[in-house]
Design a protein around this motif. Structure first.
Motif, PDB file in Angstrom:
ATOM      1  N   ILE A 171      60.264  38.966  33.621  1.00 57.98           N
ATOM      2  CA  ILE A 171      60.590  38.936  35.055  1.00 57.98           C
ATOM      3  C   ILE A 171      61.664  39.971  35.383  1.00 57.98           C
ATOM      4  O   ILE A 171      61.582  40.695  36.397  1.00 57.98           O
ATOM      5  N   ALA A 172      62.684  40.074  34.541  1.00 56.72           N
ATOM      6  CA  ALA A 172      63.736  41.067  34.764  1.00 56.72           C
ATOM      7  C   ALA A 172      63.177  42.482  34.704  1.00 56.72           C
ATOM      8  O   ALA A 172      63.558  43.353  35.498  1.00 56.72           O
ATOM      9  N   LEU A 173      62.253  42.716  33.765  1.00 53.99           N
ATOM     10  CA  LEU A 173      61.644  44.039  33.667  1.00 53.99           C
ATOM     11  C   LEU A 173      60.842  44.371  34.921  1.00 53.99           C
ATOM     12  O   LEU A 173      60.912  45.502  35.442  1.00 53.99           O
ATOM     13  N   VAL A 174      60.089  43.410  35.424  1.00 53.96           N
ATOM     14  CA  VAL A 174      59.301  43.647  36.639  1.00 53.96           C
ATOM     15  C   VAL A 174      60.203  43.949  37.830  1.00 53.96           C
ATOM     16  O   VAL A 174      59.911  44.836  38.653  1.00 53.96           O
ATOM     17  N   VAL A 175      61.324  43.242  37.919  1.00 51.02           N
ATOM     18  CA  VAL A 175      62.251  43.472  39.031  1.00 51.02           C
ATOM     19  C   VAL A 175      62.840  44.882  38.954  1.00 51.02           C
ATOM     20  O   VAL A 175      62.913  45.611  39.950  1.00 51.02           O
ATOM     21  N   VAL A 178      61.626  47.573  37.379  1.00 50.95           N
ATOM     22  CA  VAL A 178      60.586  48.571  37.630  1.00 50.95           C
ATOM     23  C   VAL A 178      60.240  48.619  39.111  1.00 50.95           C
ATOM     24  O   VAL A 178      60.008  49.710  39.678  1.00 50.95           O
ATOM     25  N   GLY A 179      60.213  47.463  39.764  1.00 52.26           N
ATOM     26  CA  GLY A 179      59.911  47.444  41.202  1.00 52.26           C
ATOM     27  C   GLY A 179      60.962  48.168  42.017  1.00 52.26           C
ATOM     28  O   GLY A 179      60.633  48.939  42.948  1.00 52.26           O
ATOM     29  N   MET A 180      62.227  47.974  41.688  1.00 51.64           N
ATOM     30  CA  MET A 180      63.286  48.665  42.425  1.00 51.64           C
ATOM     31  C   MET A 180      63.246  50.174  42.151  1.00 51.64           C
ATOM     32  O   MET A 180      63.460  50.981  43.073  1.00 51.64           O
ATOM     33  N   ALA A 181      62.977  50.547  40.881  1.00 49.40           N
ATOM     34  CA  ALA A 181      62.875  51.971  40.576  1.00 49.40           C
ATOM     35  C   ALA A 181      61.700  52.607  41.314  1.00 49.40           C
ATOM     36  O   ALA A 181      61.804  53.749  41.805  1.00 49.40           O
ATOM     37  N   PHE A 182      60.591  51.877  41.418  1.00 46.32           N
ATOM     38  CA  PHE A 182      59.447  52.415  42.145  1.00 46.32           C
ATOM     39  C   PHE A 182      59.767  52.588  43.631  1.00 46.32           C
ATOM     40  O   PHE A 182      59.327  53.557  44.263  1.00 46.32           O
ATOM     41  N   ARG A 183      60.540  51.652  44.168  1.00 46.66           N
ATOM     42  CA  ARG A 183      60.900  51.771  45.601  1.00 46.66           C
ATOM     43  C   ARG A 183      61.741  53.026  45.842  1.00 46.66           C
ATOM     44  O   ARG A 183      61.543  53.730  46.837  1.00 46.66           O
ATOM     45  N   VAL A 184      62.660  53.350  44.942  1.00 48.71           N
ATOM     46  CA  VAL A 184      63.476  54.552  45.106  1.00 48.71           C
ATOM     47  C   VAL A 184      62.618  55.802  44.982  1.00 48.71           C
ATOM     48  O   VAL A 184      62.724  56.750  45.787  1.00 48.71           O
ATOM     49  N   SER A 185      61.755  55.831  43.965  1.00 44.40           N
ATOM     50  CA  SER A 185      60.879  56.987  43.786  1.00 44.40           C
ATOM     51  C   SER A 185      59.854  57.085  44.912  1.00 44.40           C
ATOM     52  O   SER A 185      59.462  58.194  45.307  1.00 44.40           O
TER      53      SER A 185
END
Length: 286
Positions: free
Chosen positions: A11-15, A17-24
């Motif tokens: 779950i922490a990994l998904v969170v 990665v999701g935030m990094a994807f939002r920035v990119s």
């Protein structure tokens, strides 16, 4: 690690990665708008680049050999492309506004052409490389290791007693019996038994040396002879011997007894022959 801890880690990994994807996603959307994409295409553009990165990462976990190397190259290439687009977005402040129209990504014309080529070729490359990776994953067959293909375990270097029965090359040393004090009255002496012939080693390994004397219960029983029997047997064996041949070692080997008994038997036999010679000389003189 238990199942609950693993679930928290995922779950922490998904969170993250999701935030990094939002920035990119913000940077790549603005780049797509600059190179001519409409609102819908610019919104989907980040999924083309970062989505293929995730697909290539999953493929590296499934594929093996050359296919895995190909998936790693795709992952590395699209990661570098995403990094370049985010870097250009940070260098050009005019790209930060959503209303930015088509503009140059760099002041130097060759650099601008290269950046535009990179941004416009990523969707085409995503179609090609993504389709190839999916086909490789679907056609991948894991290699099953059968019992015949398993590498046999190496033989552990063990002692000879672990692989076969121990066959000593030489018999254990047996102490000599006590010397006979006299021929007429002496304790019982056990003769030395012949050395047993060692059996052939069926395995071919060097036999282990004996670690000590054989217990008395394991010894082979041997016949017991009295001193009188030894003297009688020595008389029979040495009846035709000359005086020079009448030695303790020769008598010991002939009657198979100890060295001490051999010397005592020698002295007794020589004494008997001397007495016989003296008696014969007296009779001849009479």
């Amino acid at each position: 690690m238990n199942r609950f801890a693993k679930s928290l880690l995922v779950i922490a990994l998904v969170v993250v990665v999701g935030m990094a994807f939002r920035v990119s996603w913000n940077a790549q959307r603005d780049i797509a708008t600059t190179v001519g994409a409409d609102t819908t295409a610019a919104t989907l553009y980040p999924f083309v680049v970062d989505g293929l990165m995730a697909l290539a990462l999953v493929a590296t976990l499934v594929l093996t050999g050359k296919d895995r190397t190909f998936a790693l190259r795709v992952l590395a290439g699209y990661t570098a492309a995403s990094l370049v687009l985010n870097y250009v977005h940070g260098l050009v402040p005019a790209l930060h506004t959503h209303a930015a129209s088509r503009m140059h990504l760099a002041d130097w014309a060759p650099a601008n052409w290269a950046l535009v080529l990179l941004a416009t070729s990523l969707p085409v490359g995503s179609i090609f490389f993504g389709s190839d990776l999916v086909a490789k994953v679907l056609h991948h067959r894991p290699t099953l290791v059968t019992d015949q293909e398993k590498t046999p375990a190496s033989t552990v270097n063990r002692l000879g007693s672990d692989l076969h029965q121990s066959n000593p090359t030489t018999p254990p040393a047996v102490p000599d019996p006590p010397a006979v004090q006299s021929i007429d009255a002496a304790p019982v002496v056990e003769p030395t038994a012949p050395a047993p012939t060692p059996a052939a080693d069926p395995v071919g390994h060097a036999p282990r040396r004996p670690t000590g004397p054989v217990p008395g219960i394991a010894r082979t029983p041997r016949p017991t002879r009295t001193p009188a029997q030894l003297l009688s047997e020595a008389r029979q064996v040495t009846a035709d011997w000359s005086d020079a041949a009448l030695t303790g070692e020769a008598i010991r080997k002939a009657v198979r007894t100890s060295s001490a008994n051999g010397r005592l038997l020698r002295d007794a036999l020589r004494a008997e022959r001397s007495e016989g010679d003296e008696a014969g000389a007296v009779e001849a003189a009479a």
